[in-house]
Design a protein around this motif. Structure first.
Motif, short mmCIF file in Angstrom:
data_model
loop_
_atom_site.label_atom_id
_atom_site.label_comp_id
_atom_site.label_asym_id
_atom_site.label_seq_id
_atom_site.Cartn_x
_atom_site.Cartn_y
_atom_site.Cartn_z
N ASN B 52 0.81 -1.22 0.00
CA ASN B 52 0.00 0.00 0.00
C ASN B 52 0.85 1.29 0.00
OD1 ASN B 52 -2.38 1.53 0.08
ND2 ASN B 52 -2.36 1.63 2.31
N ASP B 53 1.60 1.54 1.07
CA ASP B 53 2.38 2.79 1.17
C ASP B 53 3.49 2.82 0.13
OD1 ASP B 53 1.13 3.92 3.63
OD2 ASP B 53 1.87 2.06 4.50
N GLY B 54 3.43 3.79 -0.75
CA GLY B 54 4.45 3.91 -1.80
C GLY B 54 4.16 3.07 -3.02
N THR B 55 3.12 2.25 -2.94
CA THR B 55 2.73 1.42 -4.08
C THR B 55 1.35 1.81 -4.59
OG1 THR B 55 4.09 -0.42 -3.29
CG2 THR B 55 2.37 -0.95 -4.89
N LEU B 56 0.41 2.01 -3.70
CA LEU B 56 -0.93 2.44 -4.11
C LEU B 56 -1.19 3.90 -3.76
CD1 LEU B 56 -3.10 -0.71 -3.20
CD2 LEU B 56 -2.15 -0.07 -5.42
N TRP B 57 -0.52 4.39 -2.71
CA TRP B 57 -0.60 5.83 -2.40
C TRP B 57 0.75 6.32 -1.91
CZ3 TRP B 57 -4.75 5.77 2.13
CH2 TRP B 57 -4.19 5.27 3.28
N ALA B 58 0.88 7.66 -1.84
CA ALA B 58 2.15 8.27 -1.45
C ALA B 58 2.48 7.95 0.01
CB ALA B 58 2.08 9.79 -1.65
N GLU B 59 3.79 7.89 0.30
CA GLU B 59 4.24 7.50 1.65
C GLU B 59 5.23 8.51 2.22
OE1 GLU B 59 6.39 3.80 1.65
OE2 GLU B 59 7.65 4.39 -0.02
N GLN B 60 5.17 9.74 1.72
CA GLN B 60 6.02 10.81 2.28
C GLN B 60 5.12 11.93 2.79
OE1 GLN B 60 9.25 10.55 2.62
NE2 GLN B 60 9.86 8.96 1.18
N PRO B 61 4.69 11.92 4.01
CA PRO B 61 4.95 10.92 5.06
C PRO B 61 3.94 9.77 4.97
CG PRO B 61 3.63 12.69 5.97
CD PRO B 61 3.88 13.05 4.52
N VAL B 62 4.20 8.71 5.75
CA VAL B 62 3.28 7.57 5.81
C VAL B 62 1.94 8.05 6.38
CG1 VAL B 62 2.87 5.37 6.97
CG2 VAL B 62 5.13 5.86 5.99
N VAL B 63 0.86 7.75 5.66
CA VAL B 63 -0.46 8.28 6.03
C VAL B 63 -0.86 7.88 7.45
CG1 VAL B 63 -2.90 8.28 5.42
CG2 VAL B 63 -1.17 8.36 3.60
N GLN B 64 -0.63 6.61 7.79
CA GLN B 64 -1.02 6.15 9.13
C GLN B 64 -0.20 6.88 10.21
OE1 GLN B 64 -1.29 1.90 9.48
NE2 GLN B 64 -2.27 1.97 11.49
N GLY B 65 1.01 7.28 9.87
CA GLY B 65 1.82 8.08 10.79
C GLY B 65 1.17 9.42 11.08
N MET B 66 0.53 9.99 10.06
CA MET B 66 -0.15 11.27 10.25
C MET B 66 -1.41 11.10 11.10
SD MET B 66 2.01 13.19 8.98
CE MET B 66 1.21 14.79 9.00
N PHE B 67 -2.04 9.94 10.98
CA PHE B 67 -3.17 9.63 11.86
C PHE B 67 -2.70 9.57 13.31
CE2 PHE B 67 -5.39 6.11 14.09
CZ PHE B 67 -6.66 6.66 14.19
N VAL B 68 -1.57 8.92 13.54
CA VAL B 68 -1.00 8.84 14.90
C VAL B 68 -0.70 10.25 15.42
CG1 VAL B 68 1.04 8.11 16.22
CG2 VAL B 68 -0.02 6.53 14.58
N LEU B 69 -0.05 11.05 14.59
CA LEU B 69 0.30 12.42 15.01
C LEU B 69 -0.94 13.23 15.36
CD1 LEU B 69 2.52 14.51 15.46
CD2 LEU B 69 2.33 15.15 13.03
N GLY B 70 -1.95 13.12 14.52
CA GLY B 70 -3.20 13.85 14.78
C GLY B 70 -3.81 13.45 16.11
N LYS B 71 -3.78 12.17 16.41
CA LYS B 71 -4.34 11.71 17.69
C LYS B 71 -3.50 12.21 18.86
CE LYS B 71 -6.60 8.35 18.98
NZ LYS B 71 -7.20 7.08 19.43
N LEU B 72 -2.17 12.18 18.69
CA LEU B 72 -1.29 12.65 19.76
C LEU B 72 -1.51 14.14 20.03
CD1 LEU B 72 2.10 10.86 18.92
CD2 LEU B 72 0.46 10.27 20.74
N GLN B 73 -1.72 14.90 18.96
CA GLN B 73 -1.97 16.34 19.13
C GLN B 73 -3.26 16.58 19.91
OE1 GLN B 73 -1.63 17.31 14.99
NE2 GLN B 73 0.49 18.04 15.16
N ALA B 74 -4.28 15.80 19.58
CA ALA B 74 -5.54 15.94 20.31
C ALA B 74 -5.37 15.53 21.77
CB ALA B 74 -6.62 15.09 19.63
N MET B 75 -4.59 14.47 22.00
CA MET B 75 -4.34 14.01 23.36
C MET B 75 -3.54 15.05 24.15
SD MET B 75 -3.49 10.03 22.40
CE MET B 75 -2.80 9.51 23.95
N ALA B 76 -2.57 15.68 23.47
CA ALA B 76 -1.74 16.67 24.13
C ALA B 76 -2.53 17.94 24.46
CB ALA B 76 -0.53 17.02 23.25
N ALA B 77 -3.51 18.24 23.60
CA ALA B 77 -4.35 19.41 23.88
C ALA B 77 -5.18 19.19 25.14
CB ALA B 77 -5.26 19.68 22.68
N ALA B 78 -5.53 17.95 25.41
CA ALA B 78 -6.33 17.63 26.58
C ALA B 78 -5.45 17.42 27.82
CB ALA B 78 -7.16 16.38 26.32
N ASP B 79 -4.18 17.07 27.61
CA ASP B 79 -3.28 16.79 28.73
C ASP B 79 -1.88 17.28 28.36
OD1 ASP B 79 -1.60 15.76 30.65
OD2 ASP B 79 -1.97 13.65 30.16
#
Lengths: 309, 309
Positions: B52-79
């Motif tokens: 999938n990453d780099g074969t069916l869609w772009a991987e710079q950055p890895v999309v699931q990594g951006m999902f992780v980052l988004g969740k961490l940002q929301a968590m950090a906003a709360a704590d």
């Protein structure tokens, strides 16, 4: 003269006696496949999962158990010391009491000795050979003839209505896959089962899947919903199992928990004449069926014919 | 006047430039789907697997990594204490060096914090939300628009020729499944990926799949053939991956090891203008392609259009 309707629908389940179970299956399938019905289920979500042993074929004895026994007998013929070593001696002598005492670890030792430390291709060849030659000890027919005709009709009926039909069994995934297409019309990629750990290694210049002597996942009881989630990622709309060990309660519960219509079927083995009669000591599966409104198949009353021969 | 042939075949891969790679794909598909051809492959065996990453869609950055980052940002906003605790601080600050030092355990801690201790249904809702709102940091389009048009054409072309198309990725199986149908026409049951341990538990009177903070299987490198064996049970006839970490070498090798015809495709990211340009430090994937005769896609030269927008 009464005109015959041109599109008279043939009975989709001819080996089922007319009665509540058969009617409820047909009524359900018609309800979820009728567009504009409030219970309509889109084709992509029409997932049906079936237990294998005791649900699609006879399980007295468990077919994969006979494969294990056959392999142990061949191993003992080559190495007589096996007949004096546990748990092999007990297995070869049919000493059920030994296994009740020794428990799961002893069973695992048998599985390790017969199912692992070989390539995937090698294992599948052995299973093919077993099905080509093995004969059921009491029914006296090849193991390929102990499948239930009414259930094969049900699989076909569901597929005719654009359901995907899946096996979800405690049995070994690689064991069942060898015959799932020819016996049930279920392709290997729609089989969910117990599995061992594997390794991708080079052997004689070729890369192969090597079967390691370690369990990866047991696909029974609460393991069945987990296996369905792993392989399908959706709750089944239709789920069928049988009573014997309580092994299908979790799968049927999981199916019933989906949002939207669903159907649960539990087979009760109550026909000593044509198949076998056996019950759970604690009656857990039949109790769960009663409590949750699952349809219970009485083989004696609901099936016109039992075996597909 | 030259008559136009009635059944003139439309170009099945319009976003691919004419050249060796495109021709070899079309030649291969025609060869394995032509009855009486010595390389004919029956429909049941027409399995195609795609990274999938780099074969069916772009991987710079890895999309699931951006999902992780988004969740961490929301968590950090709360704590806010999260911004001072590792490995969260490093993730939030994009401190790549920290993770090079801290290794896999630190990544696992991020995955545990963002992917587990919730129900499967809850997780899938979060992923849906991410795809509904997330924007790629440099391409500046929704993540649903970073798929490669030529590869989506290839998936469709293979399906038109009765291939089953599967994803086989190091990414999380439950993450990709949420969008596999809408982005690629690949149903959730044809997605293979990394997975965590799960439990079937009762919660508020309903049985649910609970995501445990423990890895079950990493579907990368040698884990890819194992994942394919688990989910499909057959070696792929067609396999496609990309160079970046050597993660697809085992899958392509496994495909090539089948008895009968097979095709292997490796995407080389060499187009800094329209996508990204990056290479493996050790060149392992390109070397393997060279040694084994795999077709290498140069995005720069082989793709007329890159993104499906």
């Amino acid at each position: 003269m009464i005109p015959t309707p041109v599109h008279a629908t043939a009975d989709p389940l001819p080996s089922w006696n007319n009665g509540e179970v058969k009617q409820s299956i047909i009524e359900f399938v018609s309800r979820v496949t009728t567009e504009n019905s409030p219970d309509f289920v889109p084709v992509a979500d029409r997932i049906a999962t079936f237990d294998n042993d005791g649900t699609l074929w006879a399980e007295q004895p468990v077919v994969q158990g006979m494969f294990v026994l056959g392999k142990l007998q061949a191993m003992a013929a080559a190495d007589r010391t096996l007949t004096e070593r546990q748990p092999f001696q007990a297995a070869l002598e049919g000493d059920v009491e030994y296994f009740k005492q020794a428990g799961e670890a002893a069973i695992m030792e048998l599985l390790t000795a017969t199912h692992t430390n070989m390539t995937q291709e090698q294992f599948q060849q052995e299973v093919q050979q077993f099905f080509a030659t093995g004969i059921h000890p009491t029914l006296n027919v090849p193991y390929t003839k102990v499948t239930y005709k009414p259930m094969i009709e049900l699989l076909e009926y569901l597929r005719d209505n654009q359901f995907q039909t899946w096996i979800c069994s405690g049995g070994g995934i690689d064991f069942m896959r060898v015959v799932s297409q020819s016996l049930y019309g279920i392709p290997p990629e729609q089989v969910i089962g117990s599995s061992g750990k594997e390794e991708f290694i080079q052997q004689d210049g070729k890369y192969v899947i090597w079967r390691l002597p370690e369990i990866a996942r047991i696909n029974d009881h609460a393991g069945k919903p987990i296996g369905i989630d792993l392989h399908i990622g959706k709750r089944p709309v239709f789920a069928a199992g049988n009573e014997r060990t309580g092994g299908d309660i979790a799968m049927l519960t999981y199916s019933q928990g989906r949002s939207g219509a669903s159907f649960q079927l539990l087979i009760n083995h109550d026909d000593a004449q044509r198949e076998f009669a056996y019950q759970e000591p604690d009656n857990a599966s039949l109790n769960a069926a009663e409590a949750n409104g699952w349809q219970v198949v009485s083989i004696k009353n609901d099936w016109k014919t039992v075996f597909f021969q």
